[in-house]
Enzyme design. Structure first.
Site, mmCIF file in Angstrom:
data_model
loop_
_atom_site.group_PDB
_atom_site.id
_atom_site.type_symbol
_atom_site.label_atom_id
_atom_site.label_comp_id
_atom_site.label_asym_id
_atom_site.label_seq_id
_atom_site.Cartn_x
_atom_site.Cartn_y
_atom_site.Cartn_z
ATOM 1 N N GLY A 48 0.551 -1.283 0.154
ATOM 2 C CA GLY A 48 0.020 0.001 -0.034
ATOM 3 C C GLY A 48 0.769 1.325 0.090
ATOM 4 O O GLY A 48 0.263 2.199 -0.709
ATOM 5 N N GLU A 103 3.743 4.616 5.777
ATOM 6 C CA GLU A 103 2.532 4.026 5.849
ATOM 7 C C GLU A 103 1.336 4.581 4.995
ATOM 8 O O GLU A 103 1.385 5.699 4.885
ATOM 9 C CB GLU A 103 2.211 3.745 7.134
ATOM 10 C CG GLU A 103 2.397 2.659 7.939
ATOM 11 C CD GLU A 103 1.802 1.309 7.628
ATOM 12 O OE1 GLU A 103 1.186 1.233 6.350
ATOM 13 O OE2 GLU A 103 1.724 0.271 8.325
ATOM 14 N N ASP A 104 0.543 3.834 4.331
ATOM 15 C CA ASP A 104 -0.506 4.049 3.658
ATOM 16 C C ASP A 104 -1.570 4.741 4.659
ATOM 17 O O ASP A 104 -2.010 5.839 4.562
ATOM 18 C CB ASP A 104 -1.018 3.207 2.565
ATOM 19 C CG ASP A 104 -1.081 1.954 3.242
ATOM 20 O OD1 ASP A 104 -0.776 1.897 4.358
ATOM 21 O OD2 ASP A 104 -1.649 0.972 2.591
ATOM 22 N N ASP A 107 -5.278 2.136 10.544
ATOM 23 C CA ASP A 107 -6.864 1.543 10.803
ATOM 24 C C ASP A 107 -6.870 1.595 12.414
ATOM 25 O O ASP A 107 -6.926 2.461 13.115
ATOM 26 C CB ASP A 107 -7.081 0.653 9.972
ATOM 27 C CG ASP A 107 -8.889 0.316 10.092
ATOM 28 O OD1 ASP A 107 -9.494 0.972 10.868
ATOM 29 O OD2 ASP A 107 -9.421 -0.648 9.393
ATOM 30 N N LYS A 135 -7.527 6.594 10.576
ATOM 31 C CA LYS A 135 -8.927 6.462 10.821
ATOM 32 C C LYS A 135 -8.882 6.407 12.510
ATOM 33 O O LYS A 135 -8.291 6.225 13.015
ATOM 34 C CB LYS A 135 -9.319 5.107 10.491
ATOM 35 C CG LYS A 135 -9.431 4.916 8.932
ATOM 36 C CD LYS A 135 -10.233 3.651 8.859
ATOM 37 C CE LYS A 135 -10.209 3.184 7.156
ATOM 38 N NZ LYS A 135 -10.619 1.879 6.785
ATOM 39 N N ASP A 163 -6.032 -0.939 -1.946
ATOM 40 C CA ASP A 163 -6.652 -1.948 -2.804
ATOM 41 C C ASP A 163 -8.154 -2.509 -2.313
ATOM 42 O O ASP A 163 -8.184 -2.176 -1.212
ATOM 43 C CB ASP A 163 -5.963 -3.138 -3.068
ATOM 44 C CG ASP A 163 -6.023 -3.990 -2.045
ATOM 45 O OD1 ASP A 163 -5.526 -3.546 -1.026
ATOM 46 O OD2 ASP A 163 -6.151 -5.270 -2.027
ATOM 47 N N ARG A 169 -5.376 0.382 -6.862
ATOM 48 C CA ARG A 169 -4.067 0.899 -6.344
ATOM 49 C C ARG A 169 -3.776 2.044 -7.256
ATOM 50 O O ARG A 169 -2.956 2.746 -6.696
ATOM 51 C CB ARG A 169 -3.064 -0.065 -6.172
ATOM 52 C CG ARG A 169 -3.346 -1.083 -5.082
ATOM 53 C CD ARG A 169 -1.947 -1.915 -4.897
ATOM 54 N NE ARG A 169 -2.077 -3.273 -4.138
ATOM 55 C CZ ARG A 169 -2.294 -3.475 -2.926
ATOM 56 N NH1 ARG A 169 -2.024 -2.435 -2.145
ATOM 57 N NH2 ARG A 169 -2.303 -4.787 -2.293
#
Ligand code: 5GP
Length: 183
Positions: A48, A103-104, A107, A135, A163, A169
């Site tokens: 990611g 990092e993408d 969560d 998030k 994705d 992506r």
């Protein structure tokens, strides 16, 4: 890919391509200043973080090194399992190095928390985190994230490295998918 390529499959655009690039430039300026005169190793988390890493690294003035780790935490679904496995480890010895994990998205923070413990055990000079998206659920685990791009609602997002079943992506923005695709 563009917005129109998704047609009815796209529910909404959460962060535009321009907003992403502006934010990365802002974060890069802070990183350049914070690491002035110090060596810096960027550690990207596959798959990611590929887009964030590529654009962030090119915006930095700092001559960084880049390495990659692949970990699995999600499978092909949309729920965090909390189980982390190393699929590909770093090629670089991080002992004594300043490490910035790229990092993408964060969560629950479970993956990152595990990763930070793992990297810290290798004796780096420092470990910090840069994440494009975060998030609200992240409060579940107390992980220090020094550089954050955008706080987003608790929805499953795709694009800019992220994705759904390995697709989307290559969107230049971050968006949400229409519910009919999850059925
Ligand atoms: P965490 O352990 O923080 O719950 O999950 C981290 C990883 O789960 C991320 O690096 C990413 O691969 C995946 N992930 C979490 N939320 C999303 C999301 O909204 N969309 C996608 N595509 N992946 C997500």
């Amino acid at each position: 890919m563009e917005e129109k390529d998704l047609g009815a499959d796209l529910a909404s655009v959460l962060v535009t391509a321009e907003q992403i690039q502006d934010k990365l430039a802002e974060l890069a300026a802070r990183i350049d200043e914070d690491y002035q005169g110090r060596d810096l190793l960027l550690v990207g988390v596959l798959r990611g973080a590929v887009m964030v890493m590529a654009d962030l690294a090119r915006t930095l003035h700092h001559p960084v090194e880049m390495d990659w780790m692949a970990v699995s935490s999600y499978g092909s679904g949309t729920k965090s399992s909390g189980v982390v496995r190393i699929l590909k480890d770093l090629d670089t010895d991080v002992a004594g190095r300043n490490v910035l994990v790229v990092e993408d998205i964060i969560d629950t923070g479970l993956t990152l928390s595990w990763l930070l413990t793992n990297l810290s055990s290798r004796g780096p000079a420092s470990v910090e985190v840069c994440a494009l998206l975060r998030k609200p659920d992240m409060i579940r685990v107390d992980v220090p994230v020094r550089y954050v791009g955008f706080d987003i609602p608790n929805e499953f997002v795709i694009g800019y490295g992220l994705d759904y079943a390995q697709k989307y992506r290559n969107l230049p923005f971050v968006g949400t998918l229409a519910p009919h695709l999850y059925a």
